[in-house]
Motif scaffolding. Structure first.
Motif, PDB file in Angstrom:
ATOM      1  N   VAL A 233       0.871  -1.170   0.000  1.00  0.00           N
ATOM      2  CA  VAL A 233       0.000   0.000   0.000  1.00  0.00           C
ATOM      3  C   VAL A 233       0.910   1.223   0.000  1.00  0.00           C
ATOM      4  N   VAL A 234       0.694   2.150  -0.924  1.00  0.00           N
ATOM      5  CA  VAL A 234       1.527   3.357  -0.966  1.00  0.00           C
ATOM      6  C   VAL A 234       1.408   4.050   0.389  1.00  0.00           C
ATOM      7  N   PRO A 235       2.510   4.235   1.110  1.00  0.00           N
ATOM      8  CA  PRO A 235       2.415   4.614   2.530  1.00  0.00           C
ATOM      9  C   PRO A 235       2.486   6.105   2.793  1.00  0.00           C
ATOM     10  N   ILE A 236       2.023   6.463   3.980  1.00  0.00           N
ATOM     11  CA  ILE A 236       2.369   7.720   4.627  1.00  0.00           C
ATOM     12  C   ILE A 236       3.135   7.414   5.904  1.00  0.00           C
ATOM     13  N   SER A 237       2.506   6.622   6.789  1.00  0.00           N
ATOM     14  CA  SER A 237       3.045   6.459   8.139  1.00  0.00           C
ATOM     15  C   SER A 237       2.786   5.061   8.661  1.00  0.00           C
ATOM     16  N   HIS A 238       3.867   4.341   8.977  1.00  0.00           N
ATOM     17  CA  HIS A 238       3.678   2.996   9.533  1.00  0.00           C
ATOM     18  C   HIS A 238       3.098   3.043  10.941  1.00  0.00           C
ATOM     19  N   SER A 239       3.151   4.196  11.591  1.00  0.00           N
ATOM     20  CA  SER A 239       2.560   4.327  12.923  1.00  0.00           C
ATOM     21  C   SER A 239       1.054   4.503  12.882  1.00  0.00           C
ATOM     22  N   GLN A 240       0.512   4.974  11.759  1.00  0.00           N
ATOM     23  CA  GLN A 240      -0.918   5.301  11.724  1.00  0.00           C
ATOM     24  C   GLN A 240      -1.678   4.724  10.531  1.00  0.00           C
ATOM     25  N   ASP A 241      -1.010   4.344   9.461  1.00  0.00           N
ATOM     26  CA  ASP A 241      -1.720   3.854   8.268  1.00  0.00           C
ATOM     27  C   ASP A 241      -2.482   2.565   8.549  1.00  0.00           C
TER      28      ASP A 241
END
Length: 525
Positions: A233-241
């Motif tokens: 999945v094209v990410p933003i944030s591994h803490s919140q995605d």
């Protein structure tokens, strides 16, 4: 408020033949489709054709919602194969033969690119399924196509116009075509509201499942972080995605969640996730004996307040005890969250881009920024990329400032936020309005919204957050948020289902040119 979180379509739709006897799909549930196929009254090919015909008539013509960015050229072939399995006596489950749409930042192994709405990824034909898509296929879902979104999941600029991407254009709200469909899962929200598929998958970093669901009159569920894999999945944030289901009912959302949730060796956050049936626990009696904390945010309009009060009356009638809760002051949460998102965006996007096919020439965030500058008339006609540029300057995942920000944001949103409210009021869940009604889409000033938002705390904490329709406020949908502590996904879904079954508050869209002010004020219909 930030909700971070049309390739080949014309050619594909030209090949769609209108069936001799039209299959009805508008406002039809997954259970209803499955019952019709089980009885032999229809099959997956007919259902898939009906959705494709509806998209052709309404997404690029008629109301012109622009919610679908690409159709899967193999969807009918997939449907035919699943029909053959059914005739042979094999039915994989409740999603067998049911068409589903996937947000276009999630990879599918079909002959479509995964663009995140950006021209920089127009050649991102990966030929691989994200694990959540593989789970859906295993459950028998037909991957109908990909949905439009706020470009790069709405993280490029703080001045963005939600629902716009360079690839797909601007998604329009099916309740009022001049209003936002919210972001970033705008296409998934508008498409499911318009019955272009049985359900869809969105993704959320902060608000991008629950906002478009609320504003498009849907059920949207952001699960506990790690319940659904984020790999490919094209990410933003591994803490919140996290991905999440978007549907027209809690039951349909739970069916989708049951199929998608599970462990994935490539996403450590899912290590303890078990495959389970989230539908089995749904009950109309789930509110009995529950203590629910009520948050009344500032900035509610009178129409929203009336809808919220009516929803609270439904909860009481279902047997819940309501306790007023005052949210604590959480100074510095927004700033800490922003630093986390910017830092992780640079690290996580660079990691993802390195795995894309050689045809993709933008291999780092810096190269994406340069691409946008070089293609500014198409990529940046309305807003810039200042968030990208700030992210490019961050110090990396070992930066002490980043680590302190993540610890602070997690503590404030979780232990000192949601968990503290639950404990102090001795309640099981929290409820509040998800957002206000949809604002006007504005290419000059971008998103103009200053009303209530329920998304930040559960997004930052990684806790479950469900939005369920409360009806219309001045002709526009508004949603009720149910929020629990980490791992309370079933409890949240159960309460939402019990509320939904009593309220019956979802109203189908009418594709008005502008908001039908006054509609919906007479009470839930």
């Amino acid at each position: 408020m930030r909700c971070y979180g049309w390739i080949g379509l014309a050619a594909t739709t030209l090949a769609i033949a209108t069936p001799a006897t039209a299959q009805r799909v508008e406002e039809v549930s997954i259970d209803q489709l499955q019952a019709q196929m089980r009885a032999g009254a229809t099959d997956s090919v007919a259902v898939t054709r009906a959705y494709l015909a509806r998209i052709a008539a309404m997404d690029r013509a008629g109301p012109t919602l622009r919610s679908v960015i690409a159709l899967n050229p193999d969807a009918l072939q997939q449907a035919a194969a699943l029909d053959a399995e059914r005739r042979a006596g094999r039915v994989r489950g409740p999603l067998h033969g049911v068409p589903i749409l996937i947000k276009d930042n999630i990879e599918t192994g079909d002959r479509v690119a995964t663009t995140a709405g950006s021209l920089a990824l127009r050649d991102n034909f990966t030929g691989r399924d994200a694990p959540l898509v593989a789970y859906l296929r295993r459950a028998g879902a037909v991957i109908l196509g990909k949905t439009n979104l706020s470009e790069w999941a709405n993280i490029r600029s703080t001045r963005s116009m939600s629902g716009w991407s360079a690839v797909g254009g601007l998604v329009r709200n099916p309740y009022a075509l001049d209003r936002t469909a919210c972001g970033s899962s705008s296409g998934s929200g508008a498409a499911v509201a318009a019955s272009f598929a049985a359900a869809a998958v969105g993704t959320e970093t902060d608000g991008s499942v629950v906002c478009p669901s609320s504003i498009n009159g849907l059920v949207g569920f952001k699960p506990t972080l790690g319940l659904i894999s984020r790999s490919r999945v094209v990410p933003i944030s591994h803490s919140q995605d996290t991905p999440g289901p978007m549907a027209r009912s809690v039951r349909d959302a739970a069916l989708l969640l049951s199929a998608m949730a599970g462990p994935d060796a490539t996403d450590p956050a899912t290590a303890r996730t078990e495959v389970r049936d989230y539908v089995a626990g749904l009950s109309t009696d789930a509110l009995k004996g529950r203590r629910i904390g009520v948050i009344r945010p500032q900035g509610m309009t009178q129409p929203l307040t009336r809808r919220f009060d009516a929803a609270l009356a439904v909860l009481r009638a279902g047997g819940a005890t309501l306790v007023e809760v005052t949210p604590p002051k959480l100074d510095g949460l927004g700033e800490a969250e922003l630093l986390v998102l910017q830092t992780e965006l640079k690290a996580d996007l660079n990691t993802y881009l390195a795995t894309t096919p050689a045809a993709v020439k933008t291999r780092t965030l810096d190269q994406v920024i340069a691409f946008n500058r070089a293609n500014a008339p198409r990529e940046m006609p309305f807003f810039e990329q200042e968030t990208f540029e700030a992210a490019a300057k961050t110090g990396g995942l070992k930066d002490p400032a980043y680590r302190a920000a993540r610890a602070k944001s997690l503590r404030l949103a979780g232990a000192e936020g949601i968990d503290a409210m639950l404990k102090a009021a001795k309640v099981d869940l929290l409820v509040e309005p998800t957002y206000g009604a949809a604002w006007l889409s504005d290419p000059v000033y971008g998103d103009q919204y200053g009303g209530p938002s329920a998304s930040e705390l559960p997004a930052v904490a990684g806790y479950p957050h469900l939005t369920v329709p409360m009806g219309l406020a001045q002709g526009l949908p508004v949603g009720l948020s149910l929020i629990g502590t980490g791992g309370a996904d079933q409890q949240v879904l159960n309460a939402g289902y019990a509320y939904e079954q009593r309220a019956q508050a979802r109203i189908a869209p009418r594709y008005a040119e502008r908001a039908e002010v006054g509609v919906g004020l007479e009470g839930v219909r």
